[in-house]
Write a protein that holds these residues in place. Structure first.
Motif, PDB file in Angstrom:
ATOM      1  N   UNK A  14       0.835  -1.211  -0.038  1.00  0.00           N
ATOM      2  CA  UNK A  14      -0.372  -0.196   0.120  1.00  0.00           C
ATOM      3  C   UNK A  14       1.053   1.719   0.358  1.00  0.00           C
ATOM      4  N   UNK A  15       1.880   1.233  -0.093  1.00  0.00           N
ATOM      5  CA  UNK A  15       2.928   2.275   0.748  1.00  0.00           C
ATOM      6  C   UNK A  15       3.859   2.092  -0.490  1.00  0.00           C
ATOM      7  N   UNK A  16       3.938   1.115  -1.899  1.00  0.00           N
ATOM      8  CA  UNK A  16       4.575   1.604  -3.134  1.00  0.00           C
ATOM      9  C   UNK A  16       5.398   0.790  -3.461  1.00  0.00           C
ATOM     10  N   UNK A  17       6.488   0.342  -4.090  1.00  0.00           N
ATOM     11  CA  UNK A  17       6.919  -0.834  -4.694  1.00  0.00           C
ATOM     12  C   UNK A  17       8.253  -0.333  -4.207  1.00  0.00           C
ATOM     13  N   UNK A  18       8.857  -1.968  -3.779  1.00  0.00           N
ATOM     14  CA  UNK A  18      10.076  -1.680  -2.984  1.00  0.00           C
ATOM     15  C   UNK A  18      11.123  -2.451  -3.493  1.00  0.00           C
ATOM     16  N   UNK A  19      12.331  -1.983  -4.001  1.00  0.00           N
ATOM     17  CA  UNK A  19      12.824  -3.195  -4.711  1.00  0.00           C
ATOM     18  C   UNK A  19      13.245  -3.938  -3.611  1.00  0.00           C
ATOM     19  N   UNK A  20      13.576  -5.759  -4.266  1.00  0.00           N
ATOM     20  CA  UNK A  20      14.150  -6.826  -3.770  1.00  0.00           C
ATOM     21  C   UNK A  20      15.028  -6.891  -4.165  1.00  0.00           C
ATOM     22  N   UNK A  21      15.536  -7.154  -5.084  1.00  0.00           N
ATOM     23  CA  UNK A  21      16.867  -7.464  -6.495  1.00  0.00           C
ATOM     24  C   UNK A  21      16.767  -7.474  -7.155  1.00  0.00           C
ATOM     25  N   UNK A  22      18.157  -7.500  -8.057  1.00  0.00           N
ATOM     26  CA  UNK A  22      18.120  -7.710  -9.385  1.00  0.00           C
ATOM     27  C   UNK A  22      18.300  -8.996  -9.957  1.00  0.00           C
ATOM     28  N   UNK A  23      18.002  -9.431 -11.090  1.00  0.00           N
ATOM     29  CA  UNK A  23      19.115 -10.804 -11.591  1.00  0.00           C
ATOM     30  C   UNK A  23      18.889 -11.204 -12.876  1.00  0.00           C
ATOM     31  N   UNK A  24      20.021 -11.653 -13.029  1.00  0.00           N
ATOM     32  CA  UNK A  24      20.506 -11.811 -14.251  1.00  0.00           C
ATOM     33  C   UNK A  24      19.930 -12.257 -15.480  1.00  0.00           C
ATOM     34  N   UNK A  25      18.640 -13.082 -14.889  1.00  0.00           N
ATOM     35  CA  UNK A  25      17.905 -14.291 -15.906  1.00  0.00           C
ATOM     36  C   UNK A  25      16.762 -14.509 -15.035  1.00  0.00           C
ATOM     37  N   UNK A  26      15.172 -14.395 -16.128  1.00  0.00           N
ATOM     38  CA  UNK A  26      14.319 -15.055 -15.685  1.00  0.00           C
ATOM     39  C   UNK A  26      14.127 -16.161 -14.757  1.00  0.00           C
ATOM     40  N   UNK A  27      14.678 -17.349 -14.894  1.00  0.00           N
ATOM     41  CA  UNK A  27      15.426 -18.371 -13.509  1.00  0.00           C
ATOM     42  C   UNK A  27      15.350 -17.891 -12.440  1.00  0.00           C
ATOM     43  N   UNK A  28      16.576 -17.020 -12.522  1.00  0.00           N
ATOM     44  CA  UNK A  28      17.084 -16.935 -11.232  1.00  0.00           C
ATOM     45  C   UNK A  28      16.069 -15.253 -10.292  1.00  0.00           C
ATOM     46  N   UNK A  29      15.278 -14.819 -11.086  1.00  0.00           N
ATOM     47  CA  UNK A  29      14.203 -14.305 -10.301  1.00  0.00           C
ATOM     48  C   UNK A  29      13.332 -14.925 -10.044  1.00  0.00           C
ATOM     49  N   UNK A  31      13.788 -18.297  -8.835  1.00  0.00           N
ATOM     50  CA  UNK A  31      14.081 -19.010  -8.427  1.00  0.00           C
ATOM     51  C   UNK A  31      14.402 -18.228  -6.936  1.00  0.00           C
ATOM     52  N   UNK A  32      14.223 -17.100  -6.661  1.00  0.00           N
ATOM     53  CA  UNK A  32      14.568 -16.004  -5.685  1.00  0.00           C
ATOM     54  C   UNK A  32      12.681 -15.977  -4.802  1.00  0.00           C
ATOM     55  N   UNK A  33      11.999 -16.051  -6.141  1.00  0.00           N
ATOM     56  CA  UNK A  33      10.408 -16.523  -5.845  1.00  0.00           C
ATOM     57  C   UNK A  33       9.998 -17.603  -4.996  1.00  0.00           C
ATOM     58  N   UNK A  34      10.611 -18.864  -5.266  1.00  0.00           N
ATOM     59  CA  UNK A  34      10.064 -19.391  -4.862  1.00  0.00           C
ATOM     60  C   UNK A  34      11.010 -19.369  -3.737  1.00  0.00           C
ATOM     61  N   UNK A  35      11.649 -19.454  -3.241  1.00  0.00           N
ATOM     62  CA  UNK A  35      12.064 -19.068  -1.503  1.00  0.00           C
ATOM     63  C   UNK A  35      11.640 -18.345  -0.761  1.00  0.00           C
ATOM     64  N   UNK A  36      11.374 -17.657  -1.250  1.00  0.00           N
ATOM     65  CA  UNK A  36      10.199 -16.718  -0.553  1.00  0.00           C
ATOM     66  C   UNK A  36       9.055 -16.990   0.011  1.00  0.00           C
ATOM     67  N   UNK A  37       8.433 -17.858  -1.689  1.00  0.00           N
ATOM     68  CA  UNK A  37       6.951 -18.411  -1.279  1.00  0.00           C
ATOM     69  C   UNK A  37       8.135 -19.699  -0.043  1.00  0.00           C
ATOM     70  N   UNK A  38       9.053 -20.187  -0.224  1.00  0.00           N
ATOM     71  CA  UNK A  38       9.401 -21.498   0.874  1.00  0.00           C
ATOM     72  C   UNK A  38       9.911 -20.828   2.619  1.00  0.00           C
ATOM     73  N   UNK A  39       9.789 -19.475   2.371  1.00  0.00           N
ATOM     74  CA  UNK A  39      10.313 -18.848   3.807  1.00  0.00           C
ATOM     75  C   UNK A  39       8.547 -18.491   4.310  1.00  0.00           C
ATOM     76  N   UNK A  40       8.162 -18.037   3.115  1.00  0.00           N
ATOM     77  CA  UNK A  40       6.289 -18.063   4.178  1.00  0.00           C
ATOM     78  C   UNK A  40       5.616 -18.830   4.468  1.00  0.00           C
ATOM     79  N   UNK A  41       5.922 -20.415   3.638  1.00  0.00           N
ATOM     80  CA  UNK A  41       5.388 -21.048   4.305  1.00  0.00           C
ATOM     81  C   UNK A  41       5.817 -22.498   5.481  1.00  0.00           C
TER      82      UNK A  41
END
Length: 69
Positions: A14-29, A31-41
């Protein structure tokens, strides 16, 4: 001076968009979000719940040049 084409991952709140990181490939990005999902669950990281965007960017790291006199 040339920028590097990279993918940026943002978390949208609600406050805006916050950068989480920069990635070289779609697969890396993804993979990062998959790890975030694991941390949530599995680690109860509820503050990470939300919407994320992966956007193409031009990345520049500008630094001051050292000039010798």
């Amino acid at each position: 001076m040339y920028g590097m084409e990279r993918l940026a991952v943002f978390k949208v709140t609600d406050e805006g968009m916050f950068i989480c990181g920069y990635f070289d490939t779609k697969e890396d990005a993804i993979r990062y979000l998959t790890e975030v999902g694991k941390m949530i669950n599995f680690q109860m990281q509820h503050q990470l719940v939300g919407e994320y965007l992966i956007l193409p960017t031009l990345y520049y790291n500008l630094q001051q040049m050292n000039f010798k006199k």
